[in-house]
Design a protein around this motif. Structure first.
Motif, PDB file in Angstrom:
ATOM      1  N   UNK A  59       0.846  -1.200   0.000  1.00  0.00           N
ATOM      2  CA  UNK A  59       0.000   0.000   0.000  1.00  0.00           C
ATOM      3  C   UNK A  59       0.866   1.229   0.000  1.00  0.00           C
ATOM      4  N   UNK A  60       0.499   2.185  -0.825  1.00  0.00           N
ATOM      5  CA  UNK A  60       1.096   3.527  -0.836  1.00  0.00           C
ATOM      6  C   UNK A  60      -0.064   4.504  -1.002  1.00  0.00           C
ATOM      7  N   UNK A  61      -0.145   5.454  -0.096  1.00  0.00           N
ATOM      8  CA  UNK A  61      -1.153   6.515  -0.174  1.00  0.00           C
ATOM      9  C   UNK A  61      -0.415   7.835  -0.027  1.00  0.00           C
ATOM     10  N   UNK A  62      -0.692   8.785  -0.915  1.00  0.00           N
ATOM     11  CA  UNK A  62      -0.047  10.095  -0.846  1.00  0.00           C
ATOM     12  C   UNK A  62      -1.107  11.196  -0.797  1.00  0.00           C
ATOM     13  N   UNK A  63      -0.657  12.406  -0.538  1.00  0.00           N
ATOM     14  CA  UNK A  63      -1.505  13.611  -0.554  1.00  0.00           C
ATOM     15  C   UNK A  63      -2.616  13.574   0.486  1.00  0.00           C
ATOM     16  N   UNK A  64      -2.343  12.958   1.629  1.00  0.00           N
ATOM     17  CA  UNK A  64      -3.295  12.989   2.748  1.00  0.00           C
ATOM     18  C   UNK A  64      -3.126  14.352   3.418  1.00  0.00           C
ATOM     19  N   UNK A  65      -4.187  15.166   3.500  1.00  0.00           N
ATOM     20  CA  UNK A  65      -4.060  16.512   4.067  1.00  0.00           C
ATOM     21  C   UNK A  65      -3.511  16.510   5.495  1.00  0.00           C
ATOM     22  N   UNK A  66      -2.840  17.597   5.849  1.00  0.00           N
ATOM     23  CA  UNK A  66      -2.163  17.688   7.150  1.00  0.00           C
ATOM     24  C   UNK A  66      -3.126  17.721   8.327  1.00  0.00           C
ATOM     25  N   UNK A  67      -4.417  18.012   8.094  1.00  0.00           N
ATOM     26  CA  UNK A  67      -5.373  18.011   9.207  1.00  0.00           C
ATOM     27  C   UNK A  67      -6.017  16.649   9.432  1.00  0.00           C
ATOM     28  N   UNK A  68      -5.631  15.648   8.653  1.00  0.00           N
ATOM     29  CA  UNK A  68      -6.138  14.283   8.807  1.00  0.00           C
ATOM     30  C   UNK A  68      -5.203  13.539   9.757  1.00  0.00           C
ATOM     31  N   UNK A  69      -5.770  12.769  10.699  1.00  0.00           N
ATOM     32  CA  UNK A  69      -4.932  12.034  11.660  1.00  0.00           C
ATOM     33  C   UNK A  69      -5.230  10.543  11.695  1.00  0.00           C
ATOM     34  N   UNK A  70      -5.967  10.047  10.700  1.00  0.00           N
ATOM     35  CA  UNK A  70      -6.228   8.608  10.658  1.00  0.00           C
ATOM     36  C   UNK A  70      -6.791   8.204   9.293  1.00  0.00           C
ATOM     37  N   UNK A  71      -6.687   6.922   9.022  1.00  0.00           N
ATOM     38  CA  UNK A  71      -7.390   6.307   7.895  1.00  0.00           C
ATOM     39  C   UNK A  71      -8.270   5.228   8.494  1.00  0.00           C
ATOM     40  N   UNK A  72      -9.541   5.252   8.155  1.00  0.00           N
ATOM     41  CA  UNK A  72     -10.506   4.306   8.702  1.00  0.00           C
ATOM     42  C   UNK A  72     -10.222   2.892   8.205  1.00  0.00           C
ATOM     43  N   UNK A  73     -10.783   1.923   8.895  1.00  0.00           N
ATOM     44  CA  UNK A  73     -10.692   0.535   8.443  1.00  0.00           C
ATOM     45  C   UNK A  73     -11.224   0.450   7.019  1.00  0.00           C
TER      46      UNK A  73
END
Length: 189
Positions: free
Chosen positions: A89-103
């Protein structure tokens, strides 16, 4: 006696300072995967000889460093018998105000992912979570889960970028990273 009191105070201040530093460290964790633990089979790939649910675990991070403008996530198996490991898995461009990725944020259709984030092709050739699938009855494989704090809001990579290309761009803009490792063994053929 006076020197002993000074030494005791110094030790207490050092311990307190280390404790507060630890409490403010950039950290990645998962309620679904225990650091240094065994990963559940539900995170196994569905295909390629494996028969799991192919759902990504929930990931949470805290205390990003100053200057963080976005995040990237990576999950890698350094033990895959390829000579270079396996990018799950590679995920990019997650905004800086996000603090998690849901299940199951790694659903291939992107329906559970933050709207600005981009899932890069994994080593199965798909975009999204590519679950665990080590050879059956082999030694446990290690899986590294990493969150990267980046100094840009958007990494400019082609739509069909490989995991290695995304990794190159991540490392060019990385301020800091946090992560953990867990293992998985496949017992069925």
């Amino acid at each position: 006696m006076h020197k002993l009191l000074i030494a005791s105070c110094f030790t207490a201040l050092t311990v307190a300072s280390l404790s507060s530093a630890s409490a403010n460290e950039f950290r990645l964790y998962s309620p679904d995967v225990e650091s240094d633990g065994e990963i559940d089979s539900s995170f196994e790939y569905d295909g390629f000889g494996c028969s799991g649910d192919n759902q990504s675990p929930e990931l949470r991070w805290e205390n990003p460093p100053p200057g963080t403008r976005s995040f990237a996530i990576s999950v890698h198996d350094p033990d895959a018998p390829t000579g270079s490991g396996w990018w799950h898995w590679r995920v990019i461009n997650i905004p800086s105000d996000v603090d998690h990725l849901a299940a199951n944020a790694g659903a291939p259709d992107g329906s559970n992912m933050h709207e600005d984030a981009v899932q890069i092709r994994n080593d199965y050739g798909d975009k999204g979570w590519g679950g665990l699938c080590p050879p059956a009855h082999g030694e446990p494989h290690r899986y590294t889960f990493t969150v990267h704090a980046l100094d840009v809001e958007t990494l400019d990579v082609p739509d069909d970028a490989s995991p290695a290309m995304a990794g190159f761009m991540i490392h060019q803009h990385r301020i800091h990273e946090a992560g953990f490792m867990a293992t998985y063994t496949r017992y069925e053929d």
